[in-house]
Write an enzyme that holds these catalytic residues in place. Structure first.
Site, PDB file in Angstrom:
ATOM      1  N   GLY A 101      -0.743   4.151  -5.382  1.00 56.37           N
ATOM      2  CA  GLY A 101      -0.686   2.839  -6.023  1.00 56.37           C
ATOM      3  C   GLY A 101       0.493   2.633  -6.946  1.00 56.37           C
ATOM      4  O   GLY A 101       0.690   1.536  -7.476  1.00 56.37           O
ATOM      5  N   MET A 121      -3.962   4.849  -0.842  1.00 54.88           N
ATOM      6  CA  MET A 121      -4.744   5.486   0.216  1.00 54.88           C
ATOM      7  C   MET A 121      -5.742   6.501  -0.336  1.00 54.88           C
ATOM      8  O   MET A 121      -6.766   6.774   0.303  1.00 54.88           O
ATOM      9  CB  MET A 121      -3.816   6.167   1.223  1.00 54.88           C
ATOM     10  CG  MET A 121      -3.022   5.201   2.085  1.00 54.88           C
ATOM     11  SD  MET A 121      -4.056   4.197   3.193  1.00 54.88           S
ATOM     12  CE  MET A 121      -4.517   5.415   4.435  1.00 54.88           C
ATOM     13  N   LEU A 167       0.834  -1.199   0.000  1.00 57.13           N
ATOM     14  CA  LEU A 167       0.000   0.000   0.000  1.00 57.13           C
ATOM     15  C   LEU A 167       0.870   1.250   0.000  1.00 57.13           C
ATOM     16  O   LEU A 167       1.840   1.346   0.762  1.00 57.13           O
ATOM     17  CB  LEU A 167      -0.896  -0.014   1.251  1.00 57.13           C
ATOM     18  CG  LEU A 167      -1.803   1.176   1.530  1.00 57.13           C
ATOM     19  CD1 LEU A 167      -2.902   1.272   0.488  1.00 57.13           C
ATOM     20  CD2 LEU A 167      -2.408   1.073   2.931  1.00 57.13           C
ATOM     21  N   CYS A 168       0.504   2.217  -0.857  1.00 57.11           N
ATOM     22  CA  CYS A 168       1.156   3.529  -0.827  1.00 57.11           C
ATOM     23  C   CYS A 168       0.092   4.604  -0.983  1.00 57.11           C
ATOM     24  O   CYS A 168      -1.092   4.336  -0.765  1.00 57.11           O
ATOM     25  CB  CYS A 168       2.234   3.635  -1.909  1.00 57.11           C
ATOM     26  SG  CYS A 168       1.588   3.753  -3.592  1.00 57.11           S
ATOM     27  N   ALA A 169       0.469   5.806  -1.361  1.00 56.85           N
ATOM     28  CA  ALA A 169      -0.509   6.898  -1.448  1.00 56.85           C
ATOM     29  C   ALA A 169      -1.427   6.744  -2.658  1.00 56.85           C
ATOM     30  O   ALA A 169      -2.644   6.875  -2.544  1.00 56.85           O
ATOM     31  CB  ALA A 169       0.209   8.241  -1.512  1.00 56.85           C
TER      32      ALA A 169
END
Length: 383
Positions: A76, A100, A72-74
């Site tokens: 994708g 996110m 998971l990141c901000a």
């Protein structure tokens, strides 16, 4: 090739208690400020993306082995690259589509349980990542949407799926933590829009005139929604009582607290108004009144039925601020709860008043993170 998992699927699996390991690769500040939550505990490991760039092998070694990893990141993008590194190292990994930002935008519709033969439906639209709640109330072929988020398409499609049309759009107040989808949805549906900004507040929106005590009738007058003025969180805050027992409480009353009265910089005056609304408007309602708020603070507030709600009789006992009978003490508690709001809130308020016209990129940036709409004085209030 890296496989992806959508937020809806990820939350469904996490809520069901499936053993997942989330690898969050955002920077430390972003990770500390806002994390993905399930209705059950979700195991999460934090290893920043740049650690993988500087030391791929060492970073991979920090991740427990023999686990299905969800990265998971901000947005994708970085997480997809990390997932590819893990796959190349023989690990099982998938990427969270949209990251996110997708988590913050996702709307989960859940049907509110009603008495048999009620003749209408209430759907709670849970924006899980932000802790925002909106509502679709349907009777026959007519629907009212309350506190919609900015993704108007989601409400248009959902109401159409119910076989209804939007006949009114309502906001309980001028929101500070997100851009209201009310004006756009109302325009799309050719329906009247209502929000009360409060006396003396500049508003560049065309709004429907509704007064305290008015009734909105749906489904051939089979259902009445009553408009109830509730100043406090904002001067124009409004409650909507659906039928006899369900109260859309906006940010006036939550299931574990009350709305903060300090966002306008008038904590004493607004706190006094909030105290009177709680004591004179809400407290006399029947114990079996079902309170449906506009926000929640934690996934732990989501009930076993998937709904964020509370019976008023229980909230009178369980919400510390509801137990305060003295106005001066209540004001003291609200003053103790004052905290600096996120800088974006001022911009979002102005945008919701029609005084700013931000870009989609600005809105997405301003809306990042969970809402901070509740007063944080539970300890002081319970003394």
């Amino acid at each position: 090739m890296v496989q992806s998992i959508a937020i809806a699927d990820l939350l469904s699996r996490a809520d069901a208690g499936e053993e997942l390991l989330i690898l969050d690769v955002r920077n430390a500040q972003e990770f500390a400020a806002w994390r993905l939550e399930g209705r059950r505990p979700v195991e999460t490991v934090h290893v920043p993306y740049f650690d993988f760039i500087e030391d791929p092998e060492g970073s991979i070694a920090r991740i427990p082995q023999h686990r299905d990893v969800v990265v998971l990141c901000a947005k994708g993008g970085s997480s997809e690259m990390v997932a590819e590194l893990l796959l190349d190292a023989g690990r099982r990994a998938r990427n969270v589509s949209g990251g996110m930002i997708a988590y913050g935008d996702y709307l989960q519709p859940v049907k509110v349980p009603l008495d048999p033969g009620a003749g209408f439906e209430i759907w709670q639209m849970n924006r899980r990542g932000k802790g925002c709640l909106s509502y679709v109330v349907r009777a026959g072929g007519e629907a009212v949407v309350v506190d919609p988020s900015r993704c108007a398409d989601a409400y248009v499609d959902f109401v159409a799926h119910l076989g209804a049309r939007v006949v009114r759009v309502l906001d309980t107040h001028v929101h500070a933590d997100h851009l209201s989808g009310g004006p756009e949805l109302a325009e799309r549906a050719s329906a009247p829009y209502f929000v009360n900004a409060g006396e003396g507040t500049a508003m560049r929106r065309t709004v429907d005139a509704l007064a305290d005590g008015d009734f909105i009738r749906l489904g051939g007058a089979g259902l009445e929604v009553q408009v109830l003025a509730a100043p406090g969180h904002t001067p124009g805050s409004t409650l909507f009582r659906v039928g006899r027992r369900h109260l859309l409480s906006g940010d006036t009353l939550f299931v574990s607290g009350v709305g903060r009265p300090d966002l306008g910089g008038h904590v004493v005056a607004w706190g006094r108004a909030l105290f009177r609304t709680l004591r004179e408007r809400i407290a006399p309602m029947p114990d079996d009144t079902v309170v449906l708020p506009a926000h929640f603070s934690s996934a732990s507030e989501i009930g076993a039925d998937g709904i964020v709600s509370g019976r008023l009789g229980e909230l009178r006992r369980g919400v510390p601020e509801m137990r305060i009978m003295d106005e001066r003490k209540f004001i003291d508690v609200m003053e103790a709860a004052v905290k600096t709001p996120p800088p974006a809130y001022e911009h979002l308020i102005r945008a919701n008043l029609g005084l700013e016209n931000p870009s989609e990129e600005q809105i997405a940036e301003w809306e990042l993170g969970k809402n901070q709409c509740a007063a944080s004085a539970n300890i002081a209030a319970s003394r």
